[in-house]
Design an enzyme around this catalytic site. Structure first.
Site, PDB file in Angstrom:
ATOM      1  N   HIS A 459       0.973  -1.288  -0.121  1.00 54.98           N
ATOM      2  CA  HIS A 459       0.435   0.099   0.120  1.00 54.98           C
ATOM      3  C   HIS A 459       0.385   0.577   0.477  1.00 54.98           C
ATOM      4  CE1 HIS A 459      -3.499  -2.855   1.221  1.00 54.98           C
ATOM      5  NE2 HIS A 459      -3.713  -1.548  -0.260  1.00 54.98           N
ATOM      6  N   GLU A 698     -11.228 -10.724  -5.104  1.00 57.30           N
ATOM      7  CA  GLU A 698      -9.472 -10.643  -4.246  1.00 57.30           C
ATOM      8  C   GLU A 698      -9.188 -11.587  -4.180  1.00 57.30           C
ATOM      9  OE1 GLU A 698      -8.658  -6.265  -2.579  1.00 57.30           O
ATOM     10  OE2 GLU A 698     -10.398  -6.846  -1.681  1.00 57.30           O
ATOM     11  N   ASP A 722      -4.779  -8.025  -4.285  1.00 58.75           N
ATOM     12  CA  ASP A 722      -4.069  -9.260  -3.706  1.00 58.75           C
ATOM     13  C   ASP A 722      -4.658 -10.461  -4.564  1.00 58.75           C
ATOM     14  OD1 ASP A 722      -4.213  -7.892  -0.786  1.00 58.75           O
ATOM     15  OD2 ASP A 722      -5.665  -6.666  -1.490  1.00 58.75           O
ATOM     16  N   CYS A 768      -9.386  -3.226 -10.600  1.00 58.70           N
ATOM     17  CA  CYS A 768      -8.649  -2.194  -9.697  1.00 58.70           C
ATOM     18  C   CYS A 768      -7.110  -2.301  -9.023  1.00 58.70           C
ATOM     19  CB  CYS A 768     -10.223  -0.915  -9.340  1.00 58.70           C
ATOM     20  SG  CYS A 768     -10.305  -2.523  -7.703  1.00 58.70           S
TER      21      CYS A 768
HETATM   22  C1  PEP Z   1      -6.013  -5.005  -5.216  1.00 59.05           C
HETATM   23  O1  PEP Z   1      -5.678  -5.906  -3.995  1.00 59.05           O
HETATM   24  O2  PEP Z   1      -5.642  -5.097  -6.078  1.00 59.05           O
HETATM   25  C2  PEP Z   1      -6.992  -3.863  -4.595  1.00 59.05           C
HETATM   26  C3  PEP Z   1      -7.247  -3.090  -5.275  1.00 59.05           C
HETATM   27  O3  PEP Z   1      -7.326  -3.593  -3.538  1.00 59.05           O
HETATM   28  P1  PEP Z   1      -6.157  -2.618  -2.155  1.00 59.05           P
HETATM   29  O4  PEP Z   1      -4.640  -2.680  -3.659  1.00 59.05           O
HETATM   30  O5  PEP Z   1      -6.138  -1.792  -2.141  1.00 59.05           O
HETATM   31  O6  PEP Z   1      -5.893  -3.651  -1.158  1.00 59.05           O
HETATM   32 MG    MG Z   2      -7.229  -5.103  -2.001  1.00 62.19          MG
END
Ligand code: PEP
Ligand code: MG
Length: 839
Positions: A459, A698, A722, A768
């Site tokens: 993140h 995910e 994920d 996403c």
């Molecule tokens: C992902 O897991 O691809 C996602 C978009 O969520 P995050 O990166 O916030 O876990």
């Molecule tokens: Mg995620």
């Protein structure tokens, strides 16, 4: 006969060294070729000149041993090696880290005897031993050996791959702390003199490599215990993890790791496959260490001071720096791992090293001012490392100097200004960043970010990318040894990191930046237009955001919608949960910024690497497999209910979507929908007209059962970050498994395909995860049936351009090939690099 190439910054120096070696050859000839200086007088090294020297020295095809002086000489020699077109010729060249003068003399004599290249290099490497043992026996230093008569003695063998390098040596020093014994060691293999085991810097001078035998001599009441502790530690491989140090330090750490060998620490070996590209763009500037290390403080003329006061000031400064290092160690242990944190044990051992502290204290006692006494002691200790034959150990001099500078700054200013992240402009170098730190980086001042640890889908990396700051991550702990102020060049698109880049390298990076800017400008001109494939299929390109500022960036970049609001980022670092009203006003502000475009609000996705400060979570052994996403929300229904109520209120006025993260089972979705229905009832205005509900895909279980979920939602949004970590069982923040966690792995793509197939006509499919921001991936994703891509705001224009270049039938054929590809690498090869149609 093996040839020798001498690479030096100075032509005069190289000639003199060759003359000296010739004296030992008594008129006989060895082929020694000089590649030194830019001309007769100008200092510098030149890869082309070295390349020519290599060809000349290898005329007989018996191989070449290259001896270099310092710093960029090593880098130039490595470049020259790459310039050799013939693989076999390249194999015959050995870049030898021996000291130039001693090494050359020995190498010349050994070559004359008809030895092979490796034999010549090995002899040259051992060339310092004579000088070392002579100094050890001449009493030239202040160290006094113990009384051999009463000593307890024993021996052990060095087993770590890189010998008794920094970490094993630090553990050895630590192991003896608190034991009442005076312990000394000597290297039996190289016939070294005795050195005190309490001194990290003296241990380095043993030059103890793997399989060397070391003798222990201990005096004092607990001498036997000390000996046994050391032997037990040696039997445990000095508590080095089996994988650590498995890479040959003399080899480049990866395809794209042009880290100057002179700056390479032993810990670079821990950057498995890194640095990884994490945020596109070029950044050039001085290194700004976020570890509390900064440049050598400006020299000051200090007058002598009262010895008692000087001693007190030195002890206070050392204690302050020790506290800082301990703090960093704790943070790295919490945020990264204990193994990485152990790196800082070396620094702590240096700060307690009597061979560093005692000379400084003696100088203070003799009336010298504390800061100059300390600076002197540091210089001597660092020079000791610099004279070592082993490149691993030699690189530790940077640690000694960096820590020395840190203490000096305390002595001179009583404070350390480098602690503020990015306070000073340049390239921020840090172990890792928390999401809160990443979210608040100063875009104006920070040219690029280099993280020792972490992965591109952690993140912190996502937030850096959202801010548009170029970054590489997983660069290895060695980057923490870069001296503050050292010029760096970073390419966050390719993952290149160059320390002390030459003018040519800087020019190359600048050219890349100009080309990328031209591409971006072209894309920006069309950013507001829809992204439609050549055969007329519109693909929505939205943005992932975590703040109002990101939303503004998304608008400026032409985003069609917001495909993901990481709502947990909106309230980072808070001590108290935001109430319904506060949430409502923030969501409303986001929607207003987007001026009528759809906004997809994801419910709080906490857990894993995103803790929620105002709701402490239970400690879990595997947080990514524990209570995160919707699991956590359903365990705290009151929080979820508040959030959904705020969202529903806003949804009455603007097009809004709500999305649940990390769903694994239908039951979770149905429970969350019941809480949502309650919120709609509570809001009291019926179901909002343009309201949509979706889930994130995910978890592989959800991808495989997309058909089960589809009738209950409007859309499925694939979180490839994920999904990749769960498919490949490779934690997203763990650089040790970074290369495994590739979202272009065919296994992940098969789950994307399964999701699109399962969704059928019931639900639209978006992506996403960070994969969507990769322009090369657009063809595969669209080819598999994805019709919405939500990307980091700065990537919107480029991804739109990539979509416009597609023909759906071609994309589908390409996607089918990726599913059958044998590996992620094979998929990468199938994808065209952006802007290069034929490669
Ligand atoms: C992902 O897991 O691809 C996602 C978009 O969520 P995050 O990166 O916030 O876990
Ligand atoms: Mg995620």
């Amino acid at each position: 006969m093996v040839g020798i190439v001498v690479v030096s910054h100075s032509r005069a120096l190289a000639r003199a060294a060759v003359d000296l070696a010739a004296q030992m050859l008594h008129g006989q000839h060895v082929r020694i070729v000089i590649a030194a200086g830019l001309d007769e007088e100008t200092f510098g090294t030149d890869a082309v000149q070295i390349h020519e020297a290599l060809l000349e020295a290898d005329q007989e095809g018996d191989g070449v041993v290259v001896l270099m002086d310092l710093g960029s000489a090593v880098l130039s020699a490595e470049l020259a090696l790459e310039l050799l077109e013939d693989d076999a010729a390249r194999q015959r060249v050995l870049l030898c880290p021996a000291p130039l003068v001693e090494g050359l003399v020995v190498a010349a004599v050994t070559a004359l005897s008809g030895a092979t290249g490796p034999e010549v290099a090995a002899e040259a490497l051992a060339a310092l031993a004579g000088k070392q043992s002579q100094l050890d026996h001449s009493g030239a230093d202040h160290y006094r050996e113990g009384d051999p008569a009463d000593a307890v003695t024993g021996r052990f063998q060095v087993t770590p791959a890189h010998g008794l390098h920094a970490r094993p040596a630090a553990r050895l020093v630590q192991r003896l702390q608190g034991i009442d014994a005076r312990v000394e060691l000597r290297n039996l293999t190289t016939h070294s003199g005795w050195v005190p085991a309490a001194s990290l810097s003296r241990l380095a001078t043993l030059g103890a490599l793997r399989n060397h035998d070391v003798e222990v001599r201990a005096n004092g009441p607990q001498a036997r215990q000390a000996l046994e502790e050391l032997q037990a530690l040696a039997r445990r491989n000095f508590d080095d993890p089996p994988s650590a140090g498995s890479r040959d330090p003399s080899q480049p750490s990866g395809d794209h790791t042009p880290i100057d060998a002179s700056s390479r620490g032993d810990l670079l070996a821990q950057a498995i496959g890194g640095p990884f590209p994490a945020s596109p763009g070029i950044g050039l500037g001085p290194a700004r260490l976020a570890t509390g290390r900064a440049a050598t403080p400006a020299a000051t003329v200090e007058t002598a001071e009262d010895p008692a006061e000087g001693r007190r000031r030195l002890d206070t400064a050392v204690a302050a720096v020790r506290a800082q290092v301990q703090d960093i160690r704790r943070r790295v242990a919490d945020d990264v791992s204990e193994a990485e944190a152990a790196i800082f044990d070396t620094h702590l051992a240096l700060l307690a090293d009597p061979e560093l502290l005692e000379p400084a204290r003696s100088r203070i006692a003799a009336g010298q001012a504390a800061s100059s006494a300390w600076a002197n002691a540091v210089s001597v200790a660092a020079a000791g490392y610099e004279s070592l034959a082993d490149p691993y150990l030699r690189a530790r001099s940077a640690d000694v100097r960096a820590l020395g500078n840190q203490v000096s700054r305390h002595l001179l200013t009583a404070s350390d200004p480098s602690d503020e992240l990015g306070e000073r402009g340049g390239v921020l170098v840090a172990a890792d960043l928390t999401p809160a730190q990443a979210a608040t980086l100063d875009v104006e001042r920070i040219a690029a970010v280099v993280l020792a640890f972490g992965s591109p889908t952690a993140h912190s990396a996502i937030l850096i990318r959202a801010r548009g700051i170029p970054a590489v991550v997983g660069a290895g702990a060695a980057v923490l040894g870069i001296a503050d102020g050292t010029p760096l060049a970073v390419d966050g698109t390719t993952g290149d990191l160059v320390i002390e880049p030459s003018e040519a390298v800087v020019a190359g990076f600048q050219a890349r930046a100009v080309a990328a800017q031209a591409r971006q400008q072209q894309a920006l001109a069309l950013a507001a237009a829809p992204a439609t494939t050549r055969d007329g299929v519109q693909v929505l390109v939205g943005a992932n955001i975590g703040s109002i500022e990101d939303a503004r960036d998304a608008m400026a970049a032409g985003a069609d919608l917001i495909g993901l609001v990481r709502t947990e980022f909106l309230f980072l670092g808070r001590a108290k949960a935001p109430d319904v009203q506060e949430q409502e006003s923030v969501y409303r502000a986001l929607a207003e910024t987007m001026a009528g475009r759809r906004v997809t609000l994801r419910t709080f996705d906490v857990g894993g690497d995103k803790p929620l400060p105002y709701l402490p979570q239970a400690i879990e052994a595997n947080p990514f497999l524990g209570s995160r996403g919707i699991r956590f929300a359903l365990q705290h229904p009151e929080l979820l209910a508040d959030q959904l109520l705020a969202m529903v209120r806003v949804a009455h006025d603007v097009p809004l979507s709500v999305m649940f993260p990390m769903v694994s089972t239908l039951d979770e979705l149905l429970q969350a929908r019941r809480i949502l229905d309650d919120a709609i009832t509570l809001a009291g205005r019926g179901r909002p007209a343009e309201f949509q509900v979706g889930i994130m895909i995910e978890v592989p279980a959800a991808a495989l059962r997309a058909a089960t979920f589809a009738p209950h939602v409007d859309f499925l949004s694939i979180g490839t970050n994920d999904l990749t970590q769960y498919t490949l069982a490779a934690e997203r923040g763990n650089d040790a498994v970074g290369p495994l966690a590739d979202p272009l792995d065919p296994a992940v793509l098969r789950l994307v395909e399964a999701t699109c197939r399962g969704a059928g006509a019931h639900a639209t499919v978006a992506v996403c995860g960070e994969l969507a921001s990769d322009e090369r991936a657009a063809a595969v994703l669209v080819g598999l049936g994805v019709r919405e891509l939500s990307v980091t705001p700065h990537a919107v224009p480029g991804v739109k351009q990539a979509v416009r270049a597609l023909l759906c039938s071609e994309a589908a054929a390409l996607a089918a090939r990726t599913l059958d590809a044998p590996s992620a690498d094979a998929v990468h090869r199938l994808l065209r690099p952006p802007g290069r149609p034929d490669s």
